[in-house]
Design a protein around this motif. Structure first.
Motif, PDB file in Angstrom:
ATOM      1  N   ASN A 195       0.852  -1.191  -0.077  1.00 23.62           N
ATOM      2  CA  ASN A 195       0.079  -0.099  -0.030  1.00 23.62           C
ATOM      3  C   ASN A 195       0.854   1.160   0.115  1.00 23.62           C
ATOM      4  N   VAL A 196       1.996   1.169   0.707  1.00 24.62           N
ATOM      5  CA  VAL A 196       2.789   2.396   0.855  1.00 24.62           C
ATOM      6  C   VAL A 196       3.449   2.780  -0.553  1.00 24.62           C
ATOM      7  N   LEU A 197       3.809   1.642  -1.126  1.00 22.82           N
ATOM      8  CA  LEU A 197       4.610   1.713  -2.373  1.00 22.82           C
ATOM      9  C   LEU A 197       3.761   2.185  -3.518  1.00 22.82           C
ATOM     10  N   GLU A 198       2.468   1.710  -3.369  1.00 26.59           N
ATOM     11  CA  GLU A 198       1.426   2.094  -4.632  1.00 26.59           C
ATOM     12  C   GLU A 198       0.880   3.321  -4.310  1.00 26.59           C
ATOM     13  N   ARG A 199       0.597   3.806  -3.012  1.00 31.74           N
ATOM     14  CA  ARG A 199       0.171   5.182  -2.880  1.00 31.74           C
ATOM     15  C   ARG A 199       1.305   6.318  -3.042  1.00 31.74           C
ATOM     16  N   SER A 200       2.544   5.643  -2.766  1.00 33.89           N
ATOM     17  CA  SER A 200       3.700   6.795  -2.644  1.00 33.89           C
ATOM     18  C   SER A 200       4.131   7.204  -3.988  1.00 33.89           C
ATOM     19  N   THR A 201       3.884   6.329  -5.117  1.00 39.16           N
ATOM     20  CA  THR A 201       4.466   6.513  -6.414  1.00 39.16           C
ATOM     21  C   THR A 201       3.982   7.735  -6.956  1.00 39.16           C
ATOM     22  N   LEU A 202       2.766   8.099  -6.922  1.00 43.25           N
ATOM     23  CA  LEU A 202       2.360   9.511  -7.560  1.00 43.25           C
ATOM     24  C   LEU A 202       2.916  10.473  -6.827  1.00 43.25           C
ATOM     25  N   MET A 203       3.017  10.404  -5.380  1.00 49.00           N
ATOM     26  CA  MET A 203       3.631  11.529  -4.688  1.00 49.00           C
ATOM     27  C   MET A 203       5.072  11.711  -5.065  1.00 49.00           C
ATOM     28  N   VAL A 227       9.255  11.060   0.837  1.00 51.13           N
ATOM     29  CA  VAL A 227       8.490  10.134   0.120  1.00 51.13           C
ATOM     30  C   VAL A 227       9.543   9.007  -0.241  1.00 51.13           C
ATOM     31  N   PHE A 228      10.901   9.412  -0.778  1.00 50.63           N
ATOM     32  CA  PHE A 228      11.874   8.372  -0.695  1.00 50.63           C
ATOM     33  C   PHE A 228      12.100   7.490   0.348  1.00 50.63           C
ATOM     34  N   CYS A 229      11.974   8.094   1.657  1.00 49.10           N
ATOM     35  CA  CYS A 229      12.556   7.376   2.663  1.00 49.10           C
ATOM     36  C   CYS A 229      11.252   6.364   3.055  1.00 49.10           C
ATOM     37  N   GLN A 230      10.080   6.807   2.864  1.00 44.15           N
ATOM     38  CA  GLN A 230       8.934   5.724   3.033  1.00 44.15           C
ATOM     39  C   GLN A 230       8.832   4.700   2.235  1.00 44.15           C
ATOM     40  N   MET A 231       9.122   5.045   0.850  1.00 46.38           N
ATOM     41  CA  MET A 231       9.413   3.945  -0.010  1.00 46.38           C
ATOM     42  C   MET A 231      10.475   2.943   0.146  1.00 46.38           C
ATOM     43  N   ILE A 469       1.456   4.733  11.759  1.00 48.05           N
ATOM     44  CA  ILE A 469       2.795   5.288  11.256  1.00 48.05           C
ATOM     45  C   ILE A 469       2.640   6.128   9.915  1.00 48.05           C
ATOM     46  N   ASN A 470       1.710   5.732   9.061  1.00 52.58           N
ATOM     47  CA  ASN A 470       1.574   6.400   7.916  1.00 52.58           C
ATOM     48  C   ASN A 470       1.005   7.805   8.257  1.00 52.58           C
ATOM     49  N   LEU A 471       0.153   7.779   9.143  1.00 54.70           N
ATOM     50  CA  LEU A 471      -0.481   9.125   9.468  1.00 54.70           C
ATOM     51  C   LEU A 471       0.664  10.098   9.967  1.00 54.70           C
ATOM     52  N   ARG A 472       1.453   9.524  10.827  1.00 58.80           N
ATOM     53  CA  ARG A 472       2.470  10.292  11.641  1.00 58.80           C
ATOM     54  C   ARG A 472       3.561  10.671  10.502  1.00 58.80           C
ATOM     55  N   ILE A 473       3.715  10.067   9.609  1.00 53.92           N
ATOM     56  CA  ILE A 473       4.810  10.465   8.529  1.00 53.92           C
ATOM     57  C   ILE A 473       4.392  11.155   7.612  1.00 53.92           C
ATOM     58  N   TYR A 474       3.210  10.847   7.139  1.00 53.65           N
ATOM     59  CA  TYR A 474       2.348  11.439   5.693  1.00 53.65           C
ATOM     60  C   TYR A 474       1.829  12.862   6.192  1.00 53.65           C
ATOM     61  N   GLY A 475       0.989  12.936   7.393  1.00 55.23           N
ATOM     62  CA  GLY A 475       0.118  13.838   7.715  1.00 55.23           C
ATOM     63  C   GLY A 475       0.747  15.211   7.777  1.00 55.23           C
ATOM     64  N   PRO A 476       1.884  15.326   8.559  1.00 50.69           N
ATOM     65  CA  PRO A 476       2.524  16.699   8.505  1.00 50.69           C
ATOM     66  C   PRO A 476       2.888  17.359   7.043  1.00 50.69           C
ATOM     67  N   GLN A 477       3.287  16.254   6.160  1.00 45.99           N
ATOM     68  CA  GLN A 477       3.437  16.506   4.951  1.00 45.99           C
ATOM     69  C   GLN A 477       2.711  17.593   4.005  1.00 45.99           C
ATOM     70  N   VAL A 478       1.367  17.287   4.528  1.00 46.85           N
ATOM     71  CA  VAL A 478       0.281  18.005   3.662  1.00 46.85           C
ATOM     72  C   VAL A 478       0.465  19.615   3.909  1.00 46.85           C
ATOM     73  N   VAL A 479       0.753  19.788   5.163  1.00 42.87           N
ATOM     74  CA  VAL A 479       1.141  21.354   5.495  1.00 42.87           C
ATOM     75  C   VAL A 479       2.342  21.734   4.965  1.00 42.87           C
ATOM     76  N   THR A 480       3.388  20.942   4.949  1.00 35.29           N
ATOM     77  CA  THR A 480       4.665  21.173   3.962  1.00 35.29           C
ATOM     78  C   THR A 480       4.371  21.378   2.593  1.00 35.29           C
ATOM     79  N   ALA A 481       3.483  20.539   1.940  1.00 35.89           N
ATOM     80  CA  ALA A 481       3.178  20.976   0.539  1.00 35.89           C
ATOM     81  C   ALA A 481       2.340  22.273   0.255  1.00 35.89           C
TER      82      ALA A 481
END
Length: 746
Positions: A195-203, A227-231, A469-481
């Protein structure tokens, strides 16, 4: 346990990690077991035993030939495979020699030797599959490294194209491996990584484009690096899971924890010690472990020093897990006080239990047995009450998760809208919304943490852990974007990047909300609580007078039928492509209309295997399958009438050969749908069978339609037309409406 003298298959199962190896070994085990069971028979039965022994030896010889072919094609395992095949061949011949003996002596020893040798060959063959997957993973890793180092768009496009091809291959291999793994937790971990790989590809695409467009932007670089780190962490997890249990894994298991970013990699690492303590890592697991230890003390009439230390250790772990409930700012005062009181009560009851056990060990006083029974009963009762209190506290927060997720989605949408504006006022609003989003994120993460503590299966535990884990890592990245877009309001790349991160945020919130719903259903205190809520209650599906409860398959069950569903989707696509060629020729073509209708039904059933679409429950699926069979029967009658126009010859013969199979498949599907089931395993088996039978029927219908159109084209025949029902349009409309609603509502 094996019967007297029979080889214990459980010994070999501990070495087997996949269903494919297990299925390959089982027939041999049955044959060997029958041989061992008939050893020492009278001379009258000796000939039969000799024939079975010869058959086993012959099967082993064929099996070894396949193993030797694998050895020739894979130099990495050639030496080990050749030796294993040699041992298996020798063991097969030993079985044959024993079967020709008069008394069957040495049968058990020979049987064990054969099973061990064949198991080794199968494990080596499985290692080849694993190495293919790891090679695909390494190829993706190299593609990621190349993507990370590009300096212009032309290089990026070439590198991303190569990355996409390698990702497709990795996705295919990991899907097959996930379906093949026997261990529930490992399957769930592979699913989480996929799931992480599939969803992270577009990001990965949008964040890299933004970083190339704005190389001086620290926020854009942070998006991309995350994104690189998560993948990479997801691929590390896949590496560990597929290596688990293979020869040499113990020496190399540390590969998954190499440090690119030690702090961020840590949540995905899953060392062997952590794996062994997985259950104890949840409050529910610690509670049940404690109850098991207390029951053991009661059964043994006491607890020695080692068991007393184990009780103390489990109690400390339990208290530590309950801190997640009591320390949470979102736990109500009543729940917090009750949990603390029950934790103290358990500690008191265990202290009593230890005191009584020490007295029994030192003095052997018989009167203390009643005290031991009382202490054990008190500890067990307190543990049960604490479990109910923890579940109640988690459920209380889980109920708020759906509206909380909806608010968080709206905040992210507002954030995206404001980020595209400029000015000091908008900047202040952006900061305020970002703060609110972080507060909502903290709350949702807290709920996910509590849900993991009360999860009743390893699949749900893994889902909750990775949702957190995914919420903790990717959640703040919405604000960063959003900050990147605010700094470059006219940038199309930054805008697209923010939209993709907002979509990811919505996916993660939907995952958390779905997890909360599943756990609320599973922990709901109903009279039939022990029933699995992911499947309907026992009964004759499609024939009961009472409608079944609307329920869904869980993610693990969907994965098991995903392959059949995908095959059915491919057949549906093929039929759509075929009928499209004829659609324009005649709008009233009855064969085209019915074929497209069946294709639509098959596609809906495929969506069900993915947990999507309008078919929400197993009963919906069964009802749809009934309509599918009825439509196939109507199409059969239409094509039968059409076949009378086709001149005799090979074309007509081929058409009738395919057409004559339709009634058989229709009948099989109807019987499968109406088959009564009781229990989880039987009902899921019925779901799987319905998908399989529908796939078979779809396959033959596709051939019938193709051959029918070939005949019409070859002989210039008129295709059957659907007659308009001008004289009763309202009845037709009502019938169609009723049919569609029946399918949707089951």
């Amino acid at each position: 346990m094996a019967a007297a003298g029979l080889p214990d298959f459980d010994v070999y199962l501990t070495q087997i990690k996949t269903h494919s190896v297990e299925r390959t070994l089982l027939p041999l085990v049955k044959q060997i077991s029958s041989l061992v069971a008939t050893r020492g028979e009278a001379a009258a039965g000796g000939a039969a035993v000799q024939r079975v022994g010869a058959a086993v030896a012959c099967a082993v010889e064929r099996f070894v030939a396949v193993g030797e072919t694998i050895a020739d094609d894979n130099p990495d395992v050639r030496h080990s495979m050749v030796l294993a095949c040699k041992e298996a061949r020798a063991a097969g011949r030993a079985i044959e020699r024993v079967c020709t003996g008069s008394d069957g002596s040495g049968m058990v020893t020979a049987a064990r030797g054969l099973l061990a040798a064949v198991t080794r060959v199968l494990l080596l063959a499985d290692m080849v599959v694993v190495r293919q997957l790891l090679l695909a993973k390494d190829k993706v890793a190299r593609s990621l490294d190349r993507l990370e180092s590009v300096s212009n768009f032309a290089e990026f496009v070439r590198a991303f194209t190569e990355f996409g091809g390698s990702m497709v291959e990795l996705a295919r291999l990991t899907a097959e491996r996930r379906a093949d793994l026997r261990d529930e937790r490992r399957r769930a971990q592979v699913a989480a990584a996929r799931n992480v790989l599939e969803r992270s590809t577009l990001m990965l695409l949008t964040s890299s484009k933004t970083c190339l467009r704005h190389p001086g932007s620290a926020s854009a670089r942070e998006n991309r690096d995350t994104v690189f780190c998560q993948m990479r962490r997801a691929m590390d997890l896949i590496h560990y899971v597929v290596r688990d249990g293979l020869p040499g894994h113990e020496e190399q298991s540390q590969e998954v924890t190499y440090s690119r970013d030690k702090e961020q990699l840590q949540p995905f690492s899953d060392s062997q010690e952590q794996a062994a303590q997985w259950e104890a890592g949840t409050a529910l697991g610690a509670l049940r472990g404690l109850s098991t230890q207390v029951r053991a003390a009661r059964a043994r009439g006491g607890a020695d020093g080692a068991r007393r230390r184990a009780l103390a250790s489990t109690l400390r772990a339990l208290v530590e897990r309950t801190h997640d409930f009591t320390d949470s700012a979102y736990t109500s005062h009543e729940h917090r006080q009750r949990i603390l009181a029950l934790a103290e009560r358990i500690a008191y009851e265990l202290e009593r239990l230890v005191s009584v056990a020490v007295s029994l060990e030192e003095q052997g006083v018989s009167g203390t047995l009643a005290a031991l029974e009382s202490a054990c009963a008190g500890a067990t009762s307190a543990a049960a009450e604490l479990e109910r209190a923890l579940v109640a506290a988690a459920r209380d927060q889980a109920r708020d998760l759906a509206p909380l997720a909806e608010q968080a989605r709206k905040l992210a949408s507002d954030l995206a809208h404001i980020a595209s504006s400029c000015g000091e006022r908008e900047s202040e609003r952006l900061h305020n919304i970002a703060s609110q989003l972080h507060e909502q994120l903290d709350h949702i993460i807290e709920v996910c943490k509590l849900l993991r503590h009360i999860a009743m299966s390893e699949t749900l535990q893994v889902s909750a852990k990775f949702a957190e884990i995914n919420l903790r890592i990717y959640g703040p990245q919405v604000v960063t974007a959003a900050r990147t877009l605010a700094a470059h309001p006219g940038s199309a790349a930054a805008r697209e990047n923010l939209d993709v991160f907002v979509d990811m945020w919505a996916w993660l919130l939907a995952d958390a909300a779905r997890l909360a719903r599943e756990l609320l259903d599973l922990t709901d205190e109903r009279p039939d609580k022990q029933q699995y809520s992911s499947l309907p209650r026992p009964g004759k599906h499609g024939t009961t007078s009472k409608p079944l409860k609307a329920v869904r398959l869980d993610s693990d069950e969907q994965a098991k039928i995903a392959k059949s569903g995908l095959e059915m989707k491919m057949m549906s696509s093929e039929m759509d492509a075929e009928t499209e060629k004829w659609q324009g020729a005649d709008e009233n073509n009855d064969i085209v209309k019915r074929a497209k209708n069946m294709s639509s039904m098959a596609f809906a059933m495929y969506q069900f295997t993915k947990g999507e679409g309008r078919l929400n429950t197993t009963q919906d699926l069964f009802t749809q399958a009934e309509y599918f069979a009825e439509e196939a029967n109507r199409l059969y009658k239409i094509v039968r009438q059409f076949s009378y126009q086709v001149p005799a010859g090979t074309a007509k013969k081929e058409l009738l050969e395919h057409l004559d199979k339709v009634p058989t498949y229709v009948q099989q599907l109807q019987f499968t749908v109406k088959e009564p089931t009781v229990g989880r395993a039987a009902t899921f088996s019925k779901v799987d069978n319905v998908i399989q039978e529908t796939k078979h029927l779809m396959n033959v219908i596709s051939k019938v339609v193709t051959t029918c159109f070939d005949c019409a084209n070859k002989y210039s025949l008129c295709m059957p037309e659907r007659v308009p029902m001008y004289w009763k349009p309202n009845l037709r409309k009502a019938s169609t409406f009723k049919s569609e609603n029946s399918v949707l509502n089951g």
